[in-house]
Motif scaffolding. Structure first.
Motif, PDB file in Angstrom:
ATOM      1  N   LYS A  50       0.621  -0.817  -0.035  1.00  0.00           N
ATOM      2  CA  LYS A  50      -0.005  -0.211  -0.106  1.00  0.00           C
ATOM      3  C   LYS A  50       1.039   1.640  -0.166  1.00  0.00           C
ATOM      4  O   LYS A  50       1.920   0.976   0.735  1.00  0.00           O
ATOM      5  N   CYS A  51       0.366   2.289  -0.651  1.00  0.00           N
ATOM      6  CA  CYS A  51       0.391   3.702  -0.638  1.00  0.00           C
ATOM      7  C   CYS A  51       0.472   4.593  -0.346  1.00  0.00           C
ATOM      8  O   CYS A  51      -0.452   4.898  -1.370  1.00  0.00           O
ATOM      9  N   ASP A  52       0.964   5.795  -0.139  1.00  0.00           N
ATOM     10  CA  ASP A  52       0.214   7.395  -0.670  1.00  0.00           C
ATOM     11  C   ASP A  52       0.437   7.826  -1.568  1.00  0.00           C
ATOM     12  O   ASP A  52       0.886   7.388  -2.393  1.00  0.00           O
ATOM     13  N   PRO A  53      -1.194   7.556  -2.666  1.00  0.00           N
ATOM     14  CA  PRO A  53      -1.630   8.118  -3.987  1.00  0.00           C
ATOM     15  C   PRO A  53      -0.338   9.260  -4.386  1.00  0.00           C
ATOM     16  O   PRO A  53       0.108   8.693  -6.043  1.00  0.00           O
ATOM     17  N   VAL A  54       0.313  10.158  -3.922  1.00  0.00           N
ATOM     18  CA  VAL A  54       1.129  10.508  -4.588  1.00  0.00           C
ATOM     19  C   VAL A  54       2.711  10.406  -4.423  1.00  0.00           C
ATOM     20  O   VAL A  54       3.221  10.266  -5.952  1.00  0.00           O
ATOM     21  N   LYS A  55       2.398   9.578  -3.544  1.00  0.00           N
ATOM     22  CA  LYS A  55       4.171   9.019  -3.783  1.00  0.00           C
ATOM     23  C   LYS A  55       4.471   7.825  -4.402  1.00  0.00           C
ATOM     24  O   LYS A  55       4.968   7.806  -4.661  1.00  0.00           O
ATOM     25  N   ALA A  56       2.756   7.007  -4.203  1.00  0.00           N
ATOM     26  CA  ALA A  56       3.094   6.008  -5.224  1.00  0.00           C
ATOM     27  C   ALA A  56       2.998   6.585  -6.831  1.00  0.00           C
ATOM     28  O   ALA A  56       4.255   5.703  -7.281  1.00  0.00           O
ATOM     29  N   HIS A  71      -3.768  -6.349  -9.704  1.00  0.00           N
ATOM     30  CA  HIS A  71      -5.036  -6.309  -9.202  1.00  0.00           C
ATOM     31  C   HIS A  71      -5.132  -5.982  -7.717  1.00  0.00           C
ATOM     32  O   HIS A  71      -5.672  -6.745  -6.901  1.00  0.00           O
ATOM     33  N   MET A  72      -4.956  -5.034  -7.934  1.00  0.00           N
ATOM     34  CA  MET A  72      -4.530  -3.760  -6.350  1.00  0.00           C
ATOM     35  C   MET A  72      -5.666  -2.672  -7.331  1.00  0.00           C
ATOM     36  O   MET A  72      -5.487  -2.530  -8.386  1.00  0.00           O
ATOM     37  N   ASN A  73      -6.196  -1.384  -5.890  1.00  0.00           N
ATOM     38  CA  ASN A  73      -6.869  -0.470  -6.434  1.00  0.00           C
ATOM     39  C   ASN A  73      -5.129   0.182  -6.902  1.00  0.00           C
ATOM     40  O   ASN A  73      -4.329   0.649  -5.874  1.00  0.00           O
TER      41      ASN A  73
END
Length: 117
Positions: A50-56, A71-73
């Motif tokens: 899992k990751c912060d959206p901006v960091k991702a 297979h993930m969001n």
């Protein structure tokens, strides 16, 4: 990092359990029932975190071995391709971040319980 080191590291966090909720190949690590990492035990080809959206997005742009979560969001999860030379310290950092993101969403009482473990 190999799968044994990965498993050992994931299990080193307070309150973590492991299991195969989806199939016999996908090893999932959870804290208080919430997933924070997963991998295929047969191939250890990808590690999902899992990751912060901006960091991702930033990580995907900086590292060729970081892709949107398989297979993930894809907004909240990254997959790390383990067939490339992924530095152990980065993988550990991302696993730790994933664990913290999940714990931070748990009720305050549950967070305090985890701190006491």
């Amino acid at each position: 990092m190999d799968i044994i080191e990965y498993r050992t590291y994931c299990l080193s966090f307070p309150g973590v359990t492991e299991g195969f909720p989806f199939d016999e190949q996908t090893l999932v690590f959870k804290v208080k029932g919430k997933m924070f990492s997963a991998t295929d035990v047969d191939t250890f080809e990808l590690v999902n975190v899992k990751c912060d959206p901006v960091k991702a997005i930033d990580l995907r742009e900086r590292y060729s071995f970081v892709i949107p979560g398989y297979h993930m969001n894809k907004k909240h999860w990254n997959s790390i391709k383990m067939d490339e030379a992924v530095p152990d310290h980065l993988l550990k950092e991302w696993i730790s971040d994933s664990y913290r993101l999940v714990v931070d969403k748990l009720p305050k009482k549950t967070q305090k319980e985890l701190q006491q473990l």
